[in-house]
Design an enzyme around this catalytic site. Structure first.
Site, mmCIF file in Angstrom:
data_model
loop_
_atom_site.group_PDB
_atom_site.id
_atom_site.type_symbol
_atom_site.label_atom_id
_atom_site.label_comp_id
_atom_site.label_asym_id
_atom_site.label_seq_id
_atom_site.Cartn_x
_atom_site.Cartn_y
_atom_site.Cartn_z
ATOM 1 N N HIS A 81 -3.733 -1.998 1.803
ATOM 2 C CA HIS A 81 -3.411 -2.978 0.764
ATOM 3 C C HIS A 81 -3.793 -2.479 -0.629
ATOM 4 O O HIS A 81 -3.340 -3.041 -1.636
ATOM 5 C CB HIS A 81 -4.122 -4.307 1.061
ATOM 6 N N ARG A 82 -4.585 -1.449 -0.716
ATOM 7 C CA ARG A 82 -4.916 -0.882 -2.022
ATOM 8 C C ARG A 82 -3.718 -0.153 -2.624
ATOM 9 O O ARG A 82 -3.620 -0.011 -3.848
ATOM 10 C CB ARG A 82 -6.091 0.101 -1.898
#
Length: 399
Positions: free
Chosen positions: A373-374
Site C-alpha cells: 500500500h505504500r
C-alpha cells in the site's frame, strides 16, 4: 606473475559466500571461463568460472564462509611459487586413510567408489547440496546417472545404505528431534518473509472464467508440440501485458522513491528442494507464449537442480505464485520485497454460476492480488486486476 582468485560479489548486497567445493585440484590446468569452484550464496549455489588461464597453484581457502574480495587461491605458470598464509580449512583430500584399515573395508569402499574425472567426483549440484546438508560423504555413494554420475536420488538412498565405518553417521534414536542447520537460502527466505510481513499490504480477489484461456493453452500445445505450454505461461504473458498498460503497477519501492520499470520482468515462484526461489522471465511482454514456456521450463528445471545463477533471480518487477497444481482453490501470497505486488492463483475448478437467468457450469480460477500500500493504491490495484481478468477471459486482447 600469479593471478589472485578473489571471492566475487555476485549480487547487490552480497557480503560473503560459502565455498562448497573446488572443482580443480592444486596443480591442475585451468582455462579462463572454466568452472573453478562451487559457491553457496544467500540465493543460489553456483559454479564460479576462472578469470585467468594457467595452473591452480594454491588453494588458500578450501571451504567455508569467506568475505567478498578475500583471496581464496592463485592461478599462474607451472612451477611458480606463491607465498600465502596457511589455509583456513585444510583440503579434505589431505586426510590420509588409516594405514591399518582392514582389506574388507577397502574392498567395500572400492565397490562403492563413484565415477571421477581428474580426481573430482561426478555429481550433480543438487546431489552435492543434499549431501552437504545431510553430512553424506559423496565418496561413499554409488552413482546411477550417466557415466556413474551421482544424482540427488543416489544421495537420498544412501541414507538407508550401510556406509564405510569411517564415514557412517550416528543413527538418530526413535523419537529424538532431528536438528537441521539452516542453509543460506533458508536464512534468506526467513529474513525476506519477515521483512514482507512488516509491509502494509492489502488483497484483492476475483474469480476468472477460464473457458477461453484453457482453449488457447490446448491450441498452443498443438501448434508448439516441442514446448510444454502451461496456464502459468499464459498468466506470465497476460500479467506482463497488463503491467505495460498499468505502469504504476510495474514498480519497486525504495526509501525515498518508486522505481518504475520500462519492461515487465515477471518472477515465477518455484518450490525447489533448497527452498522457495523466484527466477525471472525478463521482458515477458515481448515474448510469445512458446518463448515464455521455453524460458520458464529452463528456469524451473535449473531451480530444481540447484543450478540457478544470481542473475536468474535479480531484478523482478512482479511475481506470480501458482498453487493450482496442488489442488489449492485460493490463497494469499506474501509480497516479494522490494516488488510492490504479487498474484496468487489456485486451480481451475468447475462451479455453478448464475448467468442471464440460467445456471451454468464454468471453469473458474480464483486470483488474489497482494499489493504494497505504500506504492500502490486500492483503485490502481483493482483496475490492474480487472485487466488481468479481462485478458484471461479473452486472451486475444493480450496476445
Amino acid at each position: 606473475m600469479a593471478t589472485e582468485v578473489r571471492l566475487p560479489r555476485l549480487g547487490q548486497g552480497m557480503e560473503s559466500g560459502t565455498i562448497v567445493k573446488w572443482l580443480k585440484a592444486e596443480g591442475e590446468t585451468v582455462e579462463k571461463g572454466e568452472p573453478l569452484y562451487e559457491l553457496d550464496t544467500d540465493k543460489v549455489t553456483q559454479e564460479v568460472e576462472a578469470e585467468a588461464s594457467g595452473v591452480l597453484l594454491k588453494i588458500a581457502v578450501a571451504e567455508g564462509e569467506v568475505a567478498v574480495g578475500r583471496t581464496i587461491g592463485f592461478i599462474g605458470a607451472e612451477g611458480e611459487v606463491v607465498e600465502v598464509a596457511a589455509p583456513a580449512v585444510e583440503p579434505v583430500a589431505a586426510e590420509a586413510a588409516p594405514a591399518s584399515a582392514p582389506a574388507p573395508v577397502e574392498a567395500a569402499a572400492a565397490a562403492l567408489a563413484p565415477s571421477t574425472t581428474n580426481g573430482r567426483i561426478k555429481a550433480s549440484p543438487l546431489a552435492r547440496r543434499i549431501a552437504r546438508e545431510r553430512g553424506v560423504d559423496l565418496a561413499s555413494v554409488r552413482g546411477t546417472g550417466p557415466d556413474g554420475r551421482i544424482v540427488a536420488e543416489d544421495v537420498e538412498r544412501s541414507g538407508v545404505t550401510a556406509a564405510p565405518a569411517s564415514v557412517a553417521a550416528a543413527p538418530v534414536p526413535a523419537g529424538e528431534v532431528e536438528r537441521r542447520p539452516l542453509s543460506n537460502v533458508r536464512r534468506t527466505i526467513a529474513r525476506r518473509l519477515t521483512e514482507a510481513w512488516t509491509v502494509p499490504a492489502f488483497q484483492l480477489t476475483v474469480d476468472v472464467d477460464m473457458t477461453r484461456a484453457d482453449e488457447l493453452v490446448h491450441k498452443q500445445r498443438e501448434l508448439n508440440p516441442g514446448v510444454r505450454i502451461t496456464v502459468t505461461d499464459l498468466l506470465t504473458k497476460v500479467c506482463a501485458t497488463a503491467l505495460m498498460r498499468h505502469r504504476d503497477m510495474n514498480v519497486r519501492f525504495g526509501e525515498d522513491e518508486l522505481l518504475v520499470y520500462p519492461t515487465a520482468d515477471v518472477g515465477i515462484a518455484v518450490a525447489a528442494p533448497q527452498g522457495l526461489v523466484v527466477p525471472v522471465v525478463r521482458g515477458a511482454e515481448r515474448l510469445t507464449l512458446a518463448e515464455i514456456a521455453g524460458v520458464r521450463g529452463d528456469l524451473v528445471s535449473r531451480a530444481r537442480e540447484a543450478r540457478l545463477r544470481t542473475e536468474d533471480l535479480d531484478g523482478g518487477t512482479f511475481t506470480i505464485s501458482n498453487l493450482g497444481m496442488f489442488g489449492v482453490d485460493q490463497f494469499v501470497a506474501v509480497l516479494n520485497p522490494p516488488q510492490a505486488s504479487i498474484l496468487a492463483v489456485g486451480r481451475t475448478r468447475e462451479q455453478v454460476v448464475p448467468q442471464d437467468g440460467e445456471l451454468l457450469v464454468l471453469p473458474l480460477m480464483t486470483a488474489t492480488l497482494t499489493c504494497d500500500h505504500r506504492a500502490v493504491d486500492g483503485a490502481t490495484g483493482a483496475e490492474f486486476l480487472g485487466t488481468i481478468k479481462a485478458f484471461l477471459e479473452d486472451p486475444g486482447l493480450a496476445l
